[in-house]
Design an enzyme around this catalytic site. Structure first.
Site, PDB file in Angstrom:
ATOM      1  N   HIS A   1       0.778  -1.281   0.041  1.00  0.00           N
ATOM      2  CA  HIS A   1       0.130   0.133   0.031  1.00  0.00           C
ATOM      3  C   HIS A   1       1.005   1.215  -0.011  1.00  0.00           C
ATOM      4  CE1 HIS A   1      -3.841  -2.031   2.085  1.00  0.00           C
ATOM      5  NE2 HIS A   1      -4.026  -1.760   0.776  1.00  0.00           N
TER       6      HIS A   1
ATOM      7  N   CYS B   1      -2.252   2.960   8.923  1.00  0.00           N
ATOM      8  CA  CYS B   1      -3.250   1.924   8.371  1.00  0.00           C
ATOM      9  C   CYS B   1      -4.409   1.786   9.541  1.00  0.00           C
ATOM     10  CB  CYS B   1      -2.806   0.507   8.408  1.00  0.00           C
ATOM     11  SG  CYS B   1      -1.300   0.540   7.252  1.00  0.00           S
TER      12      CYS B   1
HETATM   13  N1  ARG Z   1      -4.061  -6.910   6.491  1.00  0.00           N
HETATM   14  C1  ARG Z   1      -4.374  -5.780   5.823  1.00  0.00           C
HETATM   15  C2  ARG Z   1      -4.606  -6.133   4.457  1.00  0.00           C
HETATM   16  O1  ARG Z   1      -3.554  -6.734   4.031  1.00  0.00           O
HETATM   17  C3  ARG Z   1      -3.643  -4.619   6.210  1.00  0.00           C
HETATM   18  C4  ARG Z   1      -3.799  -3.417   5.854  1.00  0.00           C
HETATM   19  C5  ARG Z   1      -3.002  -2.134   6.158  1.00  0.00           C
HETATM   20  N2  ARG Z   1      -3.528  -1.149   5.922  1.00  0.00           N
HETATM   21  C6  ARG Z   1      -2.758   0.056   4.946  1.00  0.00           C
HETATM   22  N3  ARG Z   1      -3.550   1.137   4.812  1.00  0.00           N
HETATM   23  N4  ARG Z   1      -1.635  -0.012   4.738  1.00  0.00           N
HETATM   24  O2  ARG Z   1      -5.498  -5.451   3.618  1.00  0.00           O
END
Ligand code: ARG
Length: 284
Positions: free
Chosen positions: A160, A256
């Site tokens: 991300h 996150c």
């Molecule tokens: N387990 C989640 C996923 O893989 C973690 C999300 C993390 N969020 C972020 N904004 N980076 O989607």
């Protein structure tokens, strides 16, 4: 934010989750989240969404969508494991009075996890290549008066944009260059002169140093190296480190776990609620 009362690592959709299925402690997660919440509540109004059964990643509210000026582009998750969250987030935004834009299922978009405004609001940086599809960026173009700049993510650990890129409120940029392809890096470095760039080491990137909640002069983030913390303090920031390793098992940290909202809208809602209260009743 969303309290981790139902948080767990139940599936693997990023490399951080590998080997961590059911390996997190909910009690520790709760304590760590509370510390993050309390640190943020000192400098911001924190609104909550109720966790829902079957959505263990709902704690990562940055992925709910991207909100600004009363408009929200709702996320359309790449993985079926998280698609159940969409309806919960949608209900929350509708109730709060946002104009909701839905992004098509065929062109995934993972919200603020993959899209971040520059400090002046003039540029919207949007990631693609791992979760968000570049085709979804067109939807964002019509929503706000900002130039949408697409940047491609190439390292599965930094899946991300908010794991490797953080425009800070003073106009500096905290980032991990190796997470981007060469062309994207060129765009980033053309927008931020070298004295504005804070390059994060691989070590700090792996500690989610770029996953920072930046509010004014305050930066709230996971524990990072002493060197990076000193550099940030040297640039005038107040650095608040909160241990968030229980959430790193799912691939997330401070940023996150939060989503930035449109303050004006909520202030107005509070004022409306106040105006509607029966004052005779309050007096009694
Ligand atoms: N387990 C989640 C996923 O893989 C973690 C999300 C993390 N969020 C972020 N904004 N980076 O989607």
């Amino acid at each position: 934010m969303c309290a981790p009362r139902l948080y767990d690592v139940e599936y693997v959709i990023n490399p951080w989750m590998q080997g961590n299925v059911h390996a997190s402690s909910r009690e520790r997660a709760m304590e760590q989240w509370q510390r993050l919440h309390d640190a943020l509540a000192r400098i911001a109004t924190v609104l909550l969404i109720e966790p829902e059964p079957g959505s263990p990643d709902m704690v990562f509210t940055a992925n709910a969508g991207l909100a600004r000026d009363g408009v929200v582009a709702l996320s359309s998750f790449a993985h079926p494991e998280r698609q159940g969250e969409e309806a919960h987030f949608r209900r929350w935004f509708e109730q709060a009075g946002y104009a909701v834009t839905v992004v098509a299922r065929e062109t995934p978009f993972e919200g603020e996890g993959d899209s971040l405004f520059s400090a002046d609001g003039g540029t919207l940086w949007v990631g693609y290549g791992t979760r968000t599809r570049v085709e979804s960026h067109d939807v964002l173009r019509g929503l706000w008066a900002a130039d949408v700049v697409s940047v491609r993510l190439t390292d599965p650990r930094f899946y991300h944009l908010d794991t490797c890129f953080a425009p800070l409120p003073n106009g500096d940029l905290l980032y991990y260059p190796a997470a981007f392809d060469a062309e994207s890096l060129g765009r980033i470095e053309a927008a931020y002169p070298v004295n504005r760039r804070i390059v994060v080491s691989e070590d700090d990137a792996e500690r989610f140093a770029c996953n920072v909640v930046a509010l004014g002069r305050t930066l709230v983030l996971n524990r990072v190296s002493a060197g990076l913390a000193a550099e940030l303090r040297g640039r005038g920031f107040v650095v608040i480190e909160v241990e968030l390793d229980e959430f790193m098992k799912a691939g997330g940290a401070a940023k996150c776990l939060t989503m930035l909202l449109t303050p004006e809208l909520h202030v107005k809602a509070e004022a409306r609620a106040f105006a509607e209260t029966d004052l005779t009743e309050v007096a009694a």
